[in-house]
Structures are given as C-alpha cells and as structure tokens.
Design a protein around this motif. Structure first.
Motif, PDB file in Angstrom:
ATOM      1  N   ALA A   1      25.903 -21.805   0.901  1.00 38.24           N
ATOM      2  CA  ALA A   1      24.441 -21.809   0.783  1.00 38.24           C
ATOM      3  C   ALA A   1      23.874 -23.191   1.114  1.00 38.24           C
ATOM      4  CB  ALA A   1      24.018 -21.371  -0.617  1.00 38.24           C
ATOM      5  N   ALA A   2      24.535 -24.233   0.631  1.00 38.78           N
ATOM      6  CA  ALA A   2      24.074 -25.599   0.922  1.00 38.78           C
ATOM      7  C   ALA A   2      24.155 -25.884   2.419  1.00 38.78           C
ATOM      8  CB  ALA A   2      24.898 -26.609   0.128  1.00 38.78           C
ATOM      9  N   LEU A   3      25.232 -25.448   3.053  1.00 42.16           N
ATOM     10  CA  LEU A   3      25.377 -25.655   4.499  1.00 42.16           C
ATOM     11  C   LEU A   3      24.330 -24.865   5.270  1.00 42.16           C
ATOM     12  CD1 LEU A   3      29.259 -25.594   4.785  1.00 42.16           C
ATOM     13  CD2 LEU A   3      27.765 -27.590   5.088  1.00 42.16           C
ATOM     14  N   GLN A   4      24.103 -23.623   4.853  1.00 36.72           N
ATOM     15  CA  GLN A   4      23.104 -22.789   5.532  1.00 36.72           C
ATOM     16  C   GLN A   4      21.702 -23.386   5.405  1.00 36.72           C
ATOM     17  OE1 GLN A   4      23.360 -20.534   7.654  1.00 36.72           O
ATOM     18  NE2 GLN A   4      25.202 -19.369   7.311  1.00 36.72           N
TER      19      GLN A   4
ATOM     20  N   ALA B   1      18.130 -24.626   9.623  1.00 33.15           N
ATOM     21  CA  ALA B   1      16.759 -24.614  10.150  1.00 33.15           C
ATOM     22  C   ALA B   1      16.185 -26.024  10.321  1.00 33.15           C
ATOM     23  CB  ALA B   1      15.851 -23.750   9.285  1.00 33.15           C
ATOM     24  N   PRO B   2      16.254 -26.892   9.294  1.00 36.21           N
ATOM     25  CA  PRO B   2      15.679 -28.223   9.507  1.00 36.21           C
ATOM     26  C   PRO B   2      16.434 -29.034  10.555  1.00 36.21           C
ATOM     27  CG  PRO B   2      16.675 -28.093   7.319  1.00 36.21           C
ATOM     28  CD  PRO B   2      16.705 -26.712   7.903  1.00 36.21           C
ATOM     29  N   SER B   3      17.736 -28.835  10.655  1.00 37.99           N
ATOM     30  CA  SER B   3      18.505 -29.568  11.665  1.00 37.99           C
ATOM     31  C   SER B   3      18.144 -29.103  13.065  1.00 37.99           C
ATOM     32  CB  SER B   3      20.007 -29.398  11.422  1.00 37.99           C
ATOM     33  OG  SER B   3      20.367 -29.964  10.181  1.00 37.99           O
ATOM     34  N   ARG B   4      18.004 -27.799  13.238  1.00 40.00           N
ATOM     35  CA  ARG B   4      17.633 -27.268  14.553  1.00 40.00           C
ATOM     36  C   ARG B   4      16.243 -27.715  14.987  1.00 40.00           C
ATOM     37  NH1 ARG B   4      19.976 -21.057  14.250  1.00 40.00           N
ATOM     38  NH2 ARG B   4      22.178 -21.631  14.501  1.00 40.00           N
TER      39      ARG B   4
ATOM     40  N   HIS C   1      19.801 -37.962  12.466  1.00 48.29           N
ATOM     41  CA  HIS C   1      20.022 -36.743  11.687  1.00 48.29           C
ATOM     42  C   HIS C   1      20.555 -37.066  10.283  1.00 48.29           C
ATOM     43  CE1 HIS C   1      21.651 -32.803  10.633  1.00 48.29           C
ATOM     44  NE2 HIS C   1      22.873 -33.289  10.656  1.00 48.29           N
ATOM     45  N   PHE C   2      21.478 -37.998  10.206  1.00 51.88           N
ATOM     46  CA  PHE C   2      22.109 -38.315   8.927  1.00 51.88           C
ATOM     47  C   PHE C   2      21.194 -39.082   7.975  1.00 51.88           C
ATOM     48  CE2 PHE C   2      25.965 -37.618  11.531  1.00 51.88           C
ATOM     49  CZ  PHE C   2      26.530 -36.620  10.763  1.00 51.88           C
ATOM     50  N   THR C   3      20.074 -39.578   8.469  1.00 50.78           N
ATOM     51  CA  THR C   3      19.161 -40.335   7.608  1.00 50.78           C
ATOM     52  C   THR C   3      18.055 -39.481   6.996  1.00 50.78           C
ATOM     53  OG1 THR C   3      17.591 -40.919   9.376  1.00 50.78           O
ATOM     54  CG2 THR C   3      19.515 -42.368   9.082  1.00 50.78           C
ATOM     55  N   LEU C   4      17.952 -38.219   7.427  1.00 50.51           N
ATOM     56  CA  LEU C   4      16.839 -37.374   6.995  1.00 50.51           C
ATOM     57  C   LEU C   4      17.073 -36.783   5.598  1.00 50.51           C
ATOM     58  CD1 LEU C   4      16.030 -35.707  10.402  1.00 50.51           C
ATOM     59  CD2 LEU C   4      14.812 -37.564   9.249  1.00 50.51           C
ATOM     60  N   PRO C   5      15.990 -36.447   4.895  1.00 48.84           N
ATOM     61  CA  PRO C   5      16.108 -35.992   3.503  1.00 48.84           C
ATOM     62  C   PRO C   5      17.029 -34.787   3.301  1.00 48.84           C
ATOM     63  CG  PRO C   5      13.827 -36.513   3.986  1.00 48.84           C
ATOM     64  CD  PRO C   5      14.574 -36.606   5.290  1.00 48.84           C
ATOM     65  N   HIS C   6      17.017 -33.792   4.197  1.00 48.48           N
ATOM     66  CA  HIS C   6      17.881 -32.625   3.984  1.00 48.48           C
ATOM     67  C   HIS C   6      19.359 -33.010   4.072  1.00 48.48           C
ATOM     68  CE1 HIS C   6      16.960 -32.544   8.331  1.00 48.48           C
ATOM     69  NE2 HIS C   6      18.184 -32.045   8.493  1.00 48.48           N
ATOM     70  N   MET C   7      19.691 -33.965   4.939  1.00 48.21           N
ATOM     71  CA  MET C   7      21.083 -34.409   5.028  1.00 48.21           C
ATOM     72  C   MET C   7      21.457 -35.290   3.842  1.00 48.21           C
ATOM     73  SD  MET C   7      22.750 -32.969   7.343  1.00 48.21           S
ATOM     74  CE  MET C   7      24.206 -33.979   7.139  1.00 48.21           C
TER      75      MET C   7
ATOM     76  N   VAL D   1      24.543 -34.620   1.315  1.00 49.12           N
ATOM     77  CA  VAL D   1      25.575 -35.635   1.052  1.00 49.12           C
ATOM     78  C   VAL D   1      25.693 -35.895  -0.452  1.00 49.12           C
ATOM     79  CG1 VAL D   1      26.147 -38.084   1.375  1.00 49.12           C
ATOM     80  CG2 VAL D   1      25.447 -36.682   3.340  1.00 49.12           C
ATOM     81  N   ALA D   2      24.570 -35.912  -1.156  1.00 47.05           N
ATOM     82  CA  ALA D   2      24.595 -36.127  -2.606  1.00 47.05           C
ATOM     83  C   ALA D   2      25.289 -34.978  -3.334  1.00 47.05           C
ATOM     84  CB  ALA D   2      23.177 -36.309  -3.134  1.00 47.05           C
TER      85      ALA D   2
END
Length: 100
Positions: free
Chosen positions: A22-25, A29-32, A67-73, A77-78
């Motif tokens: 679920a976390a990966l899914q 959308a935000p990554s795309r 990409h790795f600096t954005l809030p969803h990522m 990571v947390a």
C-alpha cells in the motif's frame, strides 16, 4: 541527457507485506506526475509475496535526484524501518543504446 532507470527491491517484514504494498502504491500517482518521470511501476513477486520491486525510468539523473527530495518520497523513506526487512536493494542503470 540520458535516461536513468532504478530498480529497487525490498522484502516486507513478517506480516507487513500488505502495508508495504500500500505504501509503495501510494507513490505511483505523485511520482508519475513529477517532471521527468517516464515510467513508475510497483511489482510484487509471484513466488514470494513479501518481495516487492519498484521499476522507474527518469529523463535525467537530476529528475531522479529531485524525486527523492519530495514529500511523498520522504514520507515513504521514514516508513521503511517499520515496513522493510533489511536494506533496500537499489540498482541504477543508464540507457546506452537507441530506443526501440
């Protein structure tokens, strides 16, 4: 500028595969929607339901880095310590030939 591909494999902690999935899914959308994202897909092993993979292709290394600096990522990571058993196996590739 050359495309960058990341393959990230990870194993869910016992009893946490559904939560990891679920976390990966939630990243798809935000990554795309990010600038430079060409492909962003989540896969689950057909042989081991605790094993997950993210396949992502970006227009450039800078796009991938952003990409790795954005809030969803950052939120994902947390959550890794509570969801993932061991380390993430992250491999990066650069396309070297012409597109098909």
């Amino acid at each position: 500028m050359s495309e960058h591909t990341n393959l990230a494999q990870m194993r869910a902690k016992p009893g946490r595969s559904e939560a990891l999935g679920a976390a990966l899914q939630s990243l798809v959308a935000p990554s795309r929607d990010e600038p430079g994202c060409i492909i962003y897909q989540v896969h689950q092993s057909t042989e081991d339901p605790a094993l997950w993979m993210v396949y992502e292709v970006w227009q450039s290394a800078d796009d991938l880095g952003d990409h790795f600096t954005l809030p969803h990522m950052q939120a994902f990571v947390a959550s890794v310590p509570e969801l993932v058993d061991g380390d993430l196996d992250l491999k990066s590739f650069t396309r070297v030939g012409p597109t098909a």
